[in-house]
Design an enzyme around this catalytic site. Structure first.
Site, short mmCIF file in Angstrom:
data_model
loop_
_atom_site.label_atom_id
_atom_site.label_comp_id
_atom_site.label_asym_id
_atom_site.label_seq_id
_atom_site.Cartn_x
_atom_site.Cartn_y
_atom_site.Cartn_z
CB SER A 16 -0.97 0.11 1.28
OG SER A 16 -2.02 -0.87 1.01
CE LYS B 57 -4.49 2.32 -0.62
NZ LYS B 57 -3.85 0.98 -0.38
CB SER C 194 -4.37 2.05 3.79
OG SER C 194 -3.82 1.27 2.93
#
Length: 529
Positions: free
Chosen positions: A178, A181, A367
């Site tokens: 993640s 991102k 997230s």
């Protein structure tokens, strides 16, 4: 007050007596030339002299009361204080270091602030000097932990200067999870700007008298009661909160009633996006099928974040709920079906998301995979690419290249980092964070402000409870066998550092997270070179 008056009275009398001859001489002073306007009279001089004398006397009395004074003119209290400041002593101010009977300092006040994670340490206001210890001595023992698997990479950069302070495999491309991102956020902000909003609208076709719910790709559109209801009609979600499907239905119903319409054919348009809706990982509680028309991220359990069961067709679900809200407002519709609004369709009502800056912050803090994939598609649209997984991936890479970032080894396949074929380097992640801190690029600042705060917000709210709380701000990344952490920290020398730690082949996610947190905490407690 009586004691003060008694002490002042004799001194005041003596001062007045001493001033008598001066007053007499003032009475004898000749007045100025006659041509001066409005000359002072003798009586005015008397008043002036008397007031001045009384003021001097009062001042003398107050000073006397504030005594006692030494022969050399220094107040005794000041001398005692000066002596006390030269003494050592702890919080209890013991008598060590002073002769018996010497003046003692006042007790210390308790610390106003305490260091987070340390209930007894007062927060200092001075920067600590660098301790001269190399970063390698601080980080390598932590990053060499077996908990970080068979492959890891790390980089630390001074945000103010851009100088790399530490690198270990920093150019090696690993699965970022993640932390992808961060790249998605920077690309979206670069392509669209922080003030861009995503609009959902209801349009009336003039020929068929068909009502079309047109999806604008807003991943935060909500049907929760109260959301957006405080906004003025026609502008729900514009700065006051997330865009409300209920408000859109209410405004649409009002517009239809003004036209005398009580029954209408309803359809929905989700054609803004192209390509497969299902993420390559398949059906998964971490993400809904990606659609330009979705409400509450297709969640079926009423939750607002985290993993949850999702609907299989978000657009159809959103249209059905819209029909229900119209019915509550007195408008009957047919069962909605897919369609595409024409250029001639008249917009009856709209709701818009908060600005892109807010969407980026929510995506990073929580997230949020659904927001990430939506932003990747909007980046694609702004970059001339298809609004699909592939188009979004290409657009992210294109925007980052345009920012002059080190793209060697980088590979994007989505915007969320759920795809295990994504590849990023620690060099690229730290460069992204440094670029977001560039004073010349304020539009990228949400990349930093959206990072979770250790022990306080988002995916770090339950981490760092025993150290560096509130100091570390970082994006987490977790897949099976993959753990990553990238963000910023202020060290004890007052420097803002950007860091990125990537680990692959990890066997225990909890132990790997602990090792990464320990590395970030070590940075926070170091004034290293």
């Amino acid at each position: 007050m009586v004691r003060i008056a008694s002490a002042v009275r004799p001194r005041l009398a003596r001062a007045v007596a001493a001033a008598g001859p001066r007053i007499a001489r003032l009475r004898a002073v000749r007045l100025g030339p006659a041509h001066l306007p409005r000359p002072l009279t003798v009586r005015t001089w008397q008043y002036t002299a008397g007031a001045a004398t009384a003021g001097l006397a009062l001042a003398a009395g107050v000073v006397t009361v504030a005594g006692p004074w030494d022969a050399n003119g220094q107040r005794t209290a000041e001398r005692n204080r000066a002596a006390a400041l030269q003494r050592s002593g702890g919080a209890d101010h013991g008598r060590s270091g002073a002769a018996a009977g010497a003046a003692r300092p006042a007790p210390s006040a308790p610390p106003v602030l305490t260091g987070l994670g340390d209930a007894t340490a007062a927060v200092g206001t001075k920067r600590a000097a660098p301790d001269g210890k190399p970063l390698t001595e601080v980080l390598e023992p932590v990053l060499d932990s077996p908990a970080l698997g068979d492959s890891h990479a790390a980089a630390v950069v001074d945000v103010a200067t851009g100088a790399r302070l530490y690198g270990d495999g920093s150019g090696k491309a690993l699965t970022p999870a993640s932390t992808t991102k961060i790249a998605t956020a920077a690309a979206a902000l670069s392509a669209l700007g922080p003030d861009h909003r995503l609009t959902t609208r209801a349009a009336l076709e003039p020929d068929t008298r068909e009502l079309v719910l047109v999806g604008g790709g807003d991943p935060t559109l909500t049907a929760h009661r109260g959301a957006g209801d405080s906004a003025r009609p026609g502008a729900a979600g514009s700065g006051e909160g997330w865009a409300s499907l209920r408000r859109l239905a209410a405004d649409t119903a009002e517009a239809l009633r003004r036209r005398g319409i009580r029954r209408i054919t309803l359809s929905y348009d989700a054609t803004l996006y192209t390509g497969p809706a299902l993420h390559p990982i398949g059906v998964n509680d971490n993400i809904a099928p990606v659609s330009a028309l979705t409400v509450d991220e297709g969640r079926t359990d009423g939750s607002a974040g985290g993993p949850a069961p999702r609907v299989s067709d978000p657009a159809s679900d959103a249209a059905a709920r819209f029909a229900g809200f119209l019915k509550d407002a007195g408008i009957t519709t047919t069962a909605p079906g897919p369609s595409k609004a024409t250029a001639r369709a008249e917009t009856l009502a709209t709701v818009s998301s908060p600005p892109l800056s807010a969407l980026v912050e929510r995506m990073l803090t929580n997230s949020d995979n659904d927001i990430a994939e939506a932003l990747a598609r909007h980046t694609a649209l702004a970059s001339g690419e298809p609004a699909s997984f592939d188009g979004g991936a290409e657009a992210i890479a294109k925007q980052l290249r345009g920012l002059g970032l080190p793209m060697g080894g980088a590979a994007f396949h989505d915007g969320s980092g759920l795809d295990r074929d994504d590849r990023l380097t620690a060099d690229l992640l730290t460069a992204l964070l440094v670029k977001a801190g560039d004073p010349a690029r304020p539009g990228l600042r949400p990349v930093l402000t959206g990072l979770p705060v250790a022990a306080f917000t988002g995916t770090l709210s339950s981490r760092y409870s025993d150290g560096a709380a509130g100091v570390v701000r970082a994006k987490t990344g977790t897949l099976t066998g993959v753990n990553s952490l990238a963000g910023t920290v202020v060290d004890t020398d007052g420097r803002l550092l950007a860091f990125a730690f990537l680990a692959s082949g990890t066997a225990d996610a909890a132990q790997a997270q602990s090792a990464l947190d320990e590395a970030a905490t070590a940075l926070a407690g170091c004034g290293c070179r």
